[in-house]
Design a protein around this motif. Sequence first.
Motif, PDB file in Angstrom:
ATOM      1  N   PHE A 107     -11.242  -4.321  -5.414  1.00  0.00           N
ATOM      2  CA  PHE A 107     -10.596  -3.624  -4.219  1.00  0.00           C
ATOM      3  C   PHE A 107     -11.453  -3.758  -3.068  1.00  0.00           C
ATOM      4  O   PHE A 107     -11.086  -4.267  -1.894  1.00  0.00           O
ATOM      5  N   ASP A 155       0.315  -6.168  -5.640  1.00  0.00           N
ATOM      6  CA  ASP A 155       0.392  -5.334  -4.243  1.00  0.00           C
ATOM      7  C   ASP A 155       0.632  -6.182  -3.119  1.00  0.00           C
ATOM      8  O   ASP A 155       1.024  -6.058  -2.300  1.00  0.00           O
ATOM      9  N   TYR A 214      -7.046  -1.382   0.832  1.00  0.00           N
ATOM     10  CA  TYR A 214      -7.434  -0.122  -0.466  1.00  0.00           C
ATOM     11  C   TYR A 214      -8.535   0.706   0.098  1.00  0.00           C
ATOM     12  O   TYR A 214      -9.565   0.393   0.920  1.00  0.00           O
ATOM     13  N   LEU A 239     -10.714   3.526  -1.689  1.00  0.00           N
ATOM     14  CA  LEU A 239     -11.211   4.021  -2.752  1.00  0.00           C
ATOM     15  C   LEU A 239     -12.196   5.378  -2.690  1.00  0.00           C
ATOM     16  O   LEU A 239     -12.867   5.693  -1.598  1.00  0.00           O
ATOM     17  N   GLY A 266       0.725  -1.142   0.027  1.00  0.00           N
ATOM     18  CA  GLY A 266       0.052  -0.143  -0.091  1.00  0.00           C
ATOM     19  C   GLY A 266       0.628   1.240   0.151  1.00  0.00           C
ATOM     20  O   GLY A 266       0.338   2.200  -0.545  1.00  0.00           O
ATOM     21  N   ASN A 313     -10.463  -6.061   0.719  1.00  0.00           N
ATOM     22  CA  ASN A 313     -10.692  -5.623   2.016  1.00  0.00           C
ATOM     23  C   ASN A 313     -11.507  -6.684   2.836  1.00  0.00           C
ATOM     24  O   ASN A 313     -11.326  -7.041   4.003  1.00  0.00           O
ATOM     25  N   PRO A 368      -3.905   2.476   4.377  1.00  0.00           N
ATOM     26  CA  PRO A 368      -4.163   1.862   2.945  1.00  0.00           C
ATOM     27  C   PRO A 368      -3.898   2.569   1.778  1.00  0.00           C
ATOM     28  O   PRO A 368      -3.668   3.913   1.881  1.00  0.00           O
ATOM     29  N   MET A 369      -3.789   1.831   0.536  1.00  0.00           N
ATOM     30  CA  MET A 369      -3.620   2.758  -0.430  1.00  0.00           C
ATOM     31  C   MET A 369      -4.918   3.135  -0.806  1.00  0.00           C
ATOM     32  O   MET A 369      -5.758   2.731  -1.031  1.00  0.00           O
ATOM     33  N   ARG A 370      -4.580   4.469  -1.263  1.00  0.00           N
ATOM     34  CA  ARG A 370      -5.795   5.352  -1.796  1.00  0.00           C
ATOM     35  C   ARG A 370      -5.898   5.605  -3.201  1.00  0.00           C
ATOM     36  O   ARG A 370      -4.720   5.657  -3.816  1.00  0.00           O
ATOM     37  N   ILE A 371      -6.818   4.981  -3.889  1.00  0.00           N
ATOM     38  CA  ILE A 371      -7.103   4.730  -5.271  1.00  0.00           C
ATOM     39  C   ILE A 371      -8.126   5.857  -5.647  1.00  0.00           C
ATOM     40  O   ILE A 371      -9.471   5.812  -4.994  1.00  0.00           O
TER      41      ILE A 371
END
Length: 335
Positions: A45, A192, A57, A59, A11, A49, A22-25
């Motif tokens: 995504f 990832d 992630y 979103l 992430g 989770n 978390p990875m922000r998309i």
Amino acid sequence: MIDALTDTHAGGAEPGGDRNRPMRIGILLFPSFSMMACASAIEPFRAVNRLADQQFYDLHLLSSTGGGISASNGFKLETEALAFAPELDRIFVVASLDIEKICDKTATRFLQRFAITGKPIGALSNGSFVLARAGVLDGYRCTLHWESLGQFSEEFPTIETCREIYVRDRNRWTCAGGIAAIDLMLEQIATDISGTLAAEVAEQFLHSRIRGPQEFQRMETKWRYGVRDERINAAIRLMEQNLELLVEISDIAYQCNLSLRHMERLWHKHFQMTPKQFYVRLRLKEAQRLLKETSEPIAAIALRCGFVSASHLGSVYRRSFGHTPGTERRRVSGG
């Protein structure tokens, strides 16, 4: 499984990323976007989770102004304004119909600034037009929906395109749209986190085979037309690839190892029409699609589909469909 995944969670693997969040998309929507492409991008995504019981992630649905944005099917999704977007690790542009109307300076500036960070920028369906107009696809290879490849190449002749379902060229990730977005996102999840988790997500969606980027978008000709004779399928592919700059039927027959007479017999047997009539029908279907899905002038559509003028298209169109191209367009617009 969760402990193992936590150690490999990427992430924060992007430049400047933070492993503690978390990875922000970001999913940047434009009016008349494809709901299918949007859902196909988001749902993998969400499933990660849930399956991992951990938020890998985060979103964010975005638009230039925020508020409700209507998809091509008429349904609206609520979005955050770009001005209030959090720091993102990746962003994907989703656009579909009316692409020629999109001229969004706010989004263009945002994408240009985001490109400077070196973080991945992606596009789904016809979102590649938005990236190209912002100048962030220069020097990259890309894909987009097969129906729009010709239009894109005319507008951006120096950008290399392909018919693959998705393309990852360094930090530019483009996808043809539809359910192909699932495959692109599953690849990201595998990179990832883990391939095992990506496979579990695929199984949740009854997506029995994760497709690689090298696969082509359109169903094989033999399945679309129910014809197993490869000579016929090769001829159809030649027609489909040459809707604007027409190829003589005799030349198509020669390239497919057929005599013209034999080709005509095969066409009558399988399609109850001549090869020339079949070729015209393909061009008319493309003209009909453009009339319904774009605001291009009728004269431009005529040329794009191999007709010498708008009046030529109009006369052939009326004979085939019982009404003019102008009437077709007014039906769609409700005018």
